[in-house]
Design an enzyme around this catalytic site. Structure first.
Site, PDB file in Angstrom:
ATOM      1  N   PHE A 130       0.837  -1.190   0.000  1.00  0.00           N
ATOM      2  CA  PHE A 130       0.000   0.000   0.000  1.00  0.00           C
ATOM      3  C   PHE A 130       0.870   1.237   0.000  1.00  0.00           C
ATOM      4  CE2 PHE A 130       0.528  -1.256   4.388  1.00  0.00           C
ATOM      5  CZ  PHE A 130       0.814  -0.071   5.053  1.00  0.00           C
ATOM      6  N   CYS A 131       0.321   2.316  -0.524  1.00  0.00           N
ATOM      7  CA  CYS A 131       1.015   3.596  -0.571  1.00  0.00           C
ATOM      8  C   CYS A 131      -0.038   4.695  -0.389  1.00  0.00           C
ATOM      9  CB  CYS A 131       1.770   3.757  -1.891  1.00  0.00           C
ATOM     10  SG  CYS A 131       0.707   3.696  -3.339  1.00  0.00           S
ATOM     11  N   THR A 132       0.375   5.923  -0.505  1.00  0.00           N
ATOM     12  CA  THR A 132      -0.524   7.041  -0.220  1.00  0.00           C
ATOM     13  C   THR A 132      -1.731   7.092  -1.143  1.00  0.00           C
ATOM     14  OG1 THR A 132       1.359   8.302   0.562  1.00  0.00           O
ATOM     15  CG2 THR A 132      -0.628   9.539   0.115  1.00  0.00           C
TER      16      THR A 132
END
Length: 87
Positions: A16-18
């Protein structure tokens, strides 16, 4: 010398990332580079952590108003009150 125990291999990976773009690219890179076995499920949060947190806030607001929160799984099944990772 201390003996080190081998960790068991992962059964799935979650990235996951922003905003969701970098983890999509990382997933593609990992698959193309054979960094993980092909049969290992790789999950990501659709829309990134910001979208996930927004969904959680909306769900909490709905739940506080006396309704049951629902989400849709990758397979299209409805999951009540559960966090769902999109594949």
């Amino acid at each position: 010398t201390p003996t080190s125990k081998k960790k068991p291999p992962p059964t799935a990976i979650a990235l996951f990332c922003t905003g969701g773009i970098r983890c999509e690219k990382a997933t593609s890179y990992a698959l193309q580079s054979n960094l993980f076995p092909r049969n290992l499920p790789i999950y990501h949060l659709e829309g990134g952590i910001l979208s996930y947190l927004d969904d959680v806030a909306k769900r909490d607001k709905i739940t506080k108003e006396g309704e049951t929160a629902t989400a849709t799984t990758v397979e299209g099944e409805t999951a009540k009150g559960e966090e769902v990772l999109q594949h």
